[in-house]
Design a protein around this motif. Structure first.
Motif, PDB file in Angstrom:
ATOM      1  N   PHE A 311      22.705  28.821  66.463  1.00 17.22           N
ATOM      2  CA  PHE A 311      23.171  28.709  67.922  1.00 17.22           C
ATOM      3  C   PHE A 311      23.073  27.080  68.517  1.00 17.22           C
ATOM      4  N   LEU A 312      21.879  26.470  68.323  1.00 20.67           N
ATOM      5  CA  LEU A 312      21.666  25.197  69.166  1.00 20.67           C
ATOM      6  C   LEU A 312      22.653  24.141  68.207  1.00 20.67           C
ATOM      7  N   ALA A 313      22.704  24.469  66.873  1.00 23.76           N
ATOM      8  CA  ALA A 313      23.541  23.376  66.227  1.00 23.76           C
ATOM      9  C   ALA A 313      25.221  23.845  66.372  1.00 23.76           C
ATOM     10  N   HIS A 314      25.550  24.888  66.691  1.00 23.38           N
ATOM     11  CA  HIS A 314      26.714  25.245  66.891  1.00 23.38           C
ATOM     12  C   HIS A 314      27.126  24.627  68.431  1.00 23.38           C
ATOM     13  N   LEU A 315      26.316  24.737  69.410  1.00 17.98           N
ATOM     14  CA  LEU A 315      26.540  24.412  70.585  1.00 17.98           C
ATOM     15  C   LEU A 315      26.654  22.679  70.600  1.00 17.98           C
ATOM     16  N   LYS A 316      25.950  21.967  69.900  1.00 17.12           N
ATOM     17  CA  LYS A 316      26.120  20.712  69.839  1.00 17.12           C
ATOM     18  C   LYS A 316      27.278  20.154  68.932  1.00 17.12           C
ATOM     19  N   GLN A 317      27.404  20.823  67.846  1.00 18.03           N
ATOM     20  CA  GLN A 317      28.675  20.347  66.959  1.00 18.03           C
ATOM     21  C   GLN A 317      30.047  20.634  67.800  1.00 18.03           C
ATOM     22  N   GLN A 318      30.049  22.051  68.202  1.00 20.49           N
ATOM     23  CA  GLN A 318      31.255  22.469  68.961  1.00 20.49           C
ATOM     24  C   GLN A 318      31.703  22.308  70.314  1.00 20.49           C
ATOM     25  N   TYR A 319      30.334  22.000  71.102  1.00 19.81           N
ATOM     26  CA  TYR A 319      30.654  21.828  72.445  1.00 19.81           C
ATOM     27  C   TYR A 319      29.931  20.524  72.966  1.00 19.81           C
ATOM     28  N   HIS A 320      29.184  19.781  72.251  1.00 19.23           N
ATOM     29  CA  HIS A 320      28.574  18.624  72.468  1.00 19.23           C
ATOM     30  C   HIS A 320      27.486  18.812  73.239  1.00 19.23           C
ATOM     31  N   LEU A 321      27.012  19.737  73.432  1.00 17.97           N
ATOM     32  CA  LEU A 321      25.582  20.425  74.270  1.00 17.97           C
ATOM     33  C   LEU A 321      24.440  20.380  73.634  1.00 17.97           C
ATOM     34  N   PHE A 323      20.592  20.996  73.953  1.00 20.21           N
ATOM     35  CA  PHE A 323      19.272  21.315  74.002  1.00 20.21           C
ATOM     36  C   PHE A 323      18.221  20.916  72.991  1.00 20.21           C
ATOM     37  N   ALA A 324      16.712  21.157  73.527  1.00 21.67           N
ATOM     38  CA  ALA A 324      15.756  20.984  72.623  1.00 21.67           C
ATOM     39  C   ALA A 324      15.072  22.225  72.207  1.00 21.67           C
ATOM     40  N   GLY A 325      14.836  22.385  70.840  1.00 19.19           N
ATOM     41  CA  GLY A 325      14.114  23.340  70.384  1.00 19.19           C
ATOM     42  C   GLY A 325      12.894  23.513  70.801  1.00 19.19           C
TER      43      GLY A 325
END
Length: 397
Positions: A311-321, A323-325
């Motif tokens: 989920f976090l990887a998708h957020l960053k790759q697709q939406y450039h958002l 977050f920290a784990g």
């Protein structure tokens, strides 16, 4: 190329005005220009700490400031108490053990704060405690310890110094160092202070200076007496981070423009509430209770049925958002939503909206728009209250 939307607990975004201030021509750290910059900046920072004491500027990360607070006040074999409610409380434990202090650890479950009652009961059977170390804002769990209450207990139950790690909240949470009886308060540049990493700020009470003067510190670079001596000249003992100090000066000006530190703290409290209400509306669990929730970072459980790493990887790759784990045993179980420093309600609405888009990609069961509406309602309620208060305060014609 899309801009990365950094919603981390540090480093955090930097205002354009601060970037421009740091891009000015470099000056000598032994020049009259630097002395003027240094002295004015120190005066501007004092209200952020809630102190009349000078602020020492160390060219270091926050961990070095924590180490300086420890090694300058305590000697090997002496007793200290460390309150730890997460990963960064454990930092204090490691530092103290490294220098041979006898550590009494008051440890709470990650996600819980330490209460004044618990600290009082822990301290009462102990003798000859030299210092009590506590993290104000625990970055790994999004907990804000009740520092004013804890500092009061330290004063009532011991003769120990109260030494506080404020690295991830000073500039975004209330800080009244003098009124609360804190002896050493430290923070770092890269979090709520809206700067790049590399500068730490330390304030020391008169009571702590008396202890430091009697303590034979083994440290050269982190010797706070040396920093105090050079601060009287408007300088630092070693080469300072001149560009970051220029940026810090601008940060203080921005806080003044916002209406002062009270308004900046109120903005952080508002953003905290926006995030928490949004997650509740999306049926995503939070790690902490509302009572001790941090105003600068929210720890959020993985949405049910979704692999958090994906989920976090998708957020960053697709939406450039970004977050920290989670840290430690919470890795893979929580993510951390940073809302500190150069962050505003509009940024919260943007991040929640993008989260909702990603949740739909993962076919998460929720009502689209619910999180944004909940965050927006918190914001609008605050706006209406602010307008109402202004009307009440305005002179009657």
């Amino acid at each position: 190329m899309y801009e990365n939307i950094l919603r981390h607990p540090g480093p955090t975004p930097i205002p354009k005005k601060v970037q421009l201030a740091m891009n000015r021509d470099i000056i000598s750290h032994r020049s009259n220009e630097f002395v003027a910059l240094y002295r004015e900046t120190i005066e501007l920072v004092k209200p952020i700490f809630g102190t009349k004491q000078d602020i020492l500027l160390l060219p270091s990360g926050g961990t070095a400031a924590l180490e300086a607070a420890a090694v300058n006040t305590v000697s090997a074999g002496e007793n200290v108490v460390v309150i730890t409610v997460g990963a960064f409380g454990d930092y204090f434990v490691s530092i103290c053990e490294k220098y041979g202090f006898h550590v009494h650890k008051l440890e709470k479950e990650w996600g819980q704060a330490c209460t004044a009652k618990e600290l009082r009961e822990f301290l009462q059977p102990l003798k000859d405690i030299k210092a009590v170390f506590v993290t104000y804002n625990e970055t790994s769990t999004g907990i804000l310890n009740p520092i004013a209450e804890l500092a009061q207990v330290v004063r009532e139950e011991t003769d120990a110094l109260c030494i506080v790690d404020g690295v991830s909240c000073i500039g975004g949470a209330p800080a009244e160092m003098d009124a609360w009886g804190i002896d050493i308060l430290v923070t770092g540049s890269q979090k709520a202070m809206m700067l790049p990493p590399g500068l730490s700020l330390v304030s020391v009470s008169n009571r702590a200076w008396n202890v430091i003067e009697e303590n034979n510190t083994p440290s050269y670079y982190l010797n706070l007496l040396s920093y105090r001596s050079w601060a009287e000249k408007g300088m630092t003992p070693n080469t300072p981070t001149v560009t970051l100090i220029s940026g810090l000066h601008e940060v203080c000006k921005l806080i003044e423009e916002e209406g002062g530190i009270e308004h900046t703290v109120a903005r952080h409290e508002l953003m905290k509430n926006m995030v928490r209400h949004a997650m509740n509306a999306l049926h995503i669990e939070l790690l902490t209770t509302d009572e001790h929730a941090s105003p600068t970072i929210t720890a959020i459980m993985a949405p049910k049925g979704i692999a958090l790493g994906n989920f976090l990887a998708h957020l960053k790759q697709q939406y450039h958002l970004d977050f920290a784990g989670g840290l430690g045993h919470l890795q893979g179980e929580i993510f951390r939503f940073g809302h500190m420093g150069y962050c505003f309600p509009s940024d919260i609405l943007q991040a929640v909206s993008l989260m909702e888009a990603a949740l739909q990609d993962f076919e998460y069961d929720f009502e689209p728009g619910a999180g944004v509406r909940a965050a927006q309602e918190v914001f609008l309620t605050a706006q209406r209250k602010q307008c109402h208060d202004k009307v009440k305060l305005s002179p009657q014609i």
